[in-house]
Design a protein around this motif. Structure first.
Motif, PDB file in Angstrom:
ATOM      1  N   VAL A 201       0.839  -1.202   0.000  1.00 47.23           N
ATOM      2  CA  VAL A 201       0.000   0.000   0.000  1.00 47.23           C
ATOM      3  C   VAL A 201       0.877   1.256   0.000  1.00 47.23           C
ATOM      4  N   ARG A 202       1.905   1.245   0.811  1.00 52.47           N
ATOM      5  CA  ARG A 202       2.825   2.389   0.830  1.00 52.47           C
ATOM      6  C   ARG A 202       3.559   2.509  -0.498  1.00 52.47           C
ATOM      7  N   TYR A 203       3.932   1.382  -1.078  1.00 53.06           N
ATOM      8  CA  TYR A 203       4.600   1.410  -2.386  1.00 53.06           C
ATOM      9  C   TYR A 203       3.686   2.037  -3.437  1.00 53.06           C
ATOM     10  N   GLN A 207       4.422   5.494  -5.601  1.00 49.07           N
ATOM     11  CA  GLN A 207       4.448   5.470  -7.054  1.00 49.07           C
ATOM     12  C   GLN A 207       3.446   6.453  -7.654  1.00 49.07           C
ATOM     13  N   VAL A 208       2.320   6.670  -6.987  1.00 51.13           N
ATOM     14  CA  VAL A 208       1.361   7.670  -7.462  1.00 51.13           C
ATOM     15  C   VAL A 208       2.008   9.048  -7.484  1.00 51.13           C
ATOM     16  N   SER A 210       5.230   9.699  -7.684  1.00 46.38           N
ATOM     17  CA  SER A 210       6.284   9.730  -8.691  1.00 46.38           C
ATOM     18  C   SER A 210       5.711   9.858 -10.103  1.00 46.38           C
ATOM     19  N   VAL A 211       4.699   9.059 -10.418  1.00 46.32           N
ATOM     20  CA  VAL A 211       4.106   9.096 -11.761  1.00 46.32           C
ATOM     21  C   VAL A 211       3.417  10.426 -12.017  1.00 46.32           C
ATOM     22  N   ALA A 212       2.722  10.966 -11.014  1.00 47.81           N
ATOM     23  CA  ALA A 212       2.068  12.262 -11.199  1.00 47.81           C
ATOM     24  C   ALA A 212       3.083  13.360 -11.491  1.00 47.81           C
ATOM     25  N   ALA A 213       4.223  13.326 -10.814  1.00 45.38           N
ATOM     26  CA  ALA A 213       5.259  14.337 -11.072  1.00 45.38           C
ATOM     27  C   ALA A 213       5.818  14.197 -12.484  1.00 45.38           C
ATOM     28  N   ARG A 214       5.955  12.983 -12.983  1.00 44.78           N
ATOM     29  CA  ARG A 214       6.490  12.783 -14.333  1.00 44.78           C
ATOM     30  C   ARG A 214       5.506  13.205 -15.407  1.00 44.78           C
ATOM     31  N   GLU A 255       4.270   0.360 -13.211  1.00 43.55           N
ATOM     32  CA  GLU A 255       5.135   0.411 -12.034  1.00 43.55           C
ATOM     33  C   GLU A 255       4.696  -0.574 -10.958  1.00 43.55           C
ATOM     34  N   CYS A 256       3.410  -0.816 -10.828  1.00 45.01           N
ATOM     35  CA  CYS A 256       2.888  -1.654  -9.740  1.00 45.01           C
ATOM     36  C   CYS A 256       2.690  -3.108 -10.134  1.00 45.01           C
TER      37      CYS A 256
END
Length: 347
Positions: A201-203, A207-208, A210-214, A255-256
């Motif tokens: 869940v933390r992972y 990742q949300v 990180s992906v949103a920033a990209r 990613e997940c």
């Protein structure tokens, strides 16, 4: 009481491979080839070969828990009959010591049946490990019996959703933004979710972010250029929520996937400017809208003046030289613009 079969594999429908979902279109304006290649690499991301072979969900051998209760009941009945017929057994190694052995066997069978009895709720799966090694997953619900001396960890496999906190990101122009993302997901591979990462869940939440920033850094938040019907098509912006959501879903699912998490959708709920720049960007947006409105009004006034002068000259109502024509055009322009401009809407 109707009992089910001794062993039953109910995970076949759950673990069957689903058809691949076609990749949604990428956001417009991402012409840079390095971005597409990084997205392709993310889609192929997986675990190392050794972990990929070991951490693959497989069904564990389990039967209905009612069979274990039946064994306990039969063992108790046999033990009671032996006690009633031969009395309380004594620990003596004699020729007639078989009642004692029979009573010990009944007690052992009852203890083993109770030791392997488990309860699995609907919407959960039970991952079994022994001495740190993955031994399988039980996806059937209710009372189940598995081999004793195995550690059971319950994992929620229901469809879940998570709404992120406002994430600090920047757009393609470096403007600070705050984005809120809604993610719909579930655990598909329990072995990877339990053992491939410390906390799945933390992972997912990291990742949300990180992906949103990209994704949000590829396009500007707004386009302040002309957008009339005759204006050329401008660049895509972050206001295109459909394309933005498709890109977020594609990258987050890639990613997940390695940790057994299946992402169904990742949609931006809100993308707004950060508080420190919100006032300046709001004034810029209002100025752009006012400029477009004034340009449209001026174009309409000029067309009306031109039509009026041509029709008056064609019908012979006036005969004007260049000086008088310029004066008439000036007066008509001022009159029409005053009637149609922003001042006409002010009380």
């Amino acid at each position: 009481m109707i009992l089910g079969p001794l062993y039953r594999d109910e995970t076949e429908a759950e673990t069957a491979e689903q058809p691949a979902v076609p990749a949604p279109p990428r956001i417009r304006g991402a012409e840079d080839g390095t971005r597409d290649r990084s997205g392709d690499r993310a889609e192929r991301r997986t675990l190392p070969p050794v972990l990929d072979r070991e951490l693959t969900e497989r069904p564990a051998r389990a039967c209905s828990g009612w069979w274990a209760l039946l064994v306990v009941a039969l063992a108790g009945a046999v033990a009671a009959r032996l006690v009633l017929r031969y009395g309380v057994p004594r620990p003596a190694l004699t020729a007639d010591a078989w009642p004692t052995a029979g009573l010990a066997g009944c007690l052992t069978a009852a203890l083993l049946a109770l030791a392997g009895l488990r309860r699995v709720r609907a919407g959960q799966a039970a991952a079994l490990t022994r001495f740190g090694r993955y031994r399988g997953t039980v996806r059937r619900t209710g009372l189940v019996w598995t081999f004793p001396f195995r550690r059971l960890t319950r994992i929620d496999v229901r469809l879940r959703h998570w709404r992120s906190e406002p994430l600090p990101v920047v757009d393609a122009e470096g403007t600070a933004l705050r984005a809120v993302v809604l993610v719909v997901w579930r655990v598909r591979d329990t072995s990877r979710a339990l053992l491939a990462v410390d906390d799945h869940v933390r992972y997912l939440r990291e990742q949300v972010e990180s992906v949103a920033a990209r994704v949000l850094s590829r396009l500007p938040a707004d386009s302040f250029g002309p957008d009339g019907p005759d204006a050329p098509e401008g660049p895509a912006t972050l206001r295109d929520t459909d394309a933005l959501g498709d890109e977020l879903t594609r990258l987050l699912a890639a990613e997940c996937r390695a940790v057994g998490v299946e992402v169904f959708s990742a949609r931006p709920v809100r993308v707004e400017y950060a508080p420190e720049v919100a006032g300046a960007m709001q004034r810029r947006r209002v100025a752009a809208i006012d400029a477009r409105n004034r340009d449209a009004v001026l174009t309409s006034v000029i067309d009306a003046v031109d039509d009026t002068v041509r029709r008056m000259s064609a019908r012979g109502l006036v005969s004007l030289d260049d000086y008088e024509r310029k004066a008439l055009v000036k007066d008509l322009t001022v009159a029409f613009y005053t009637a149609r401009g922003p001042a006409a809407d002010t009380p």
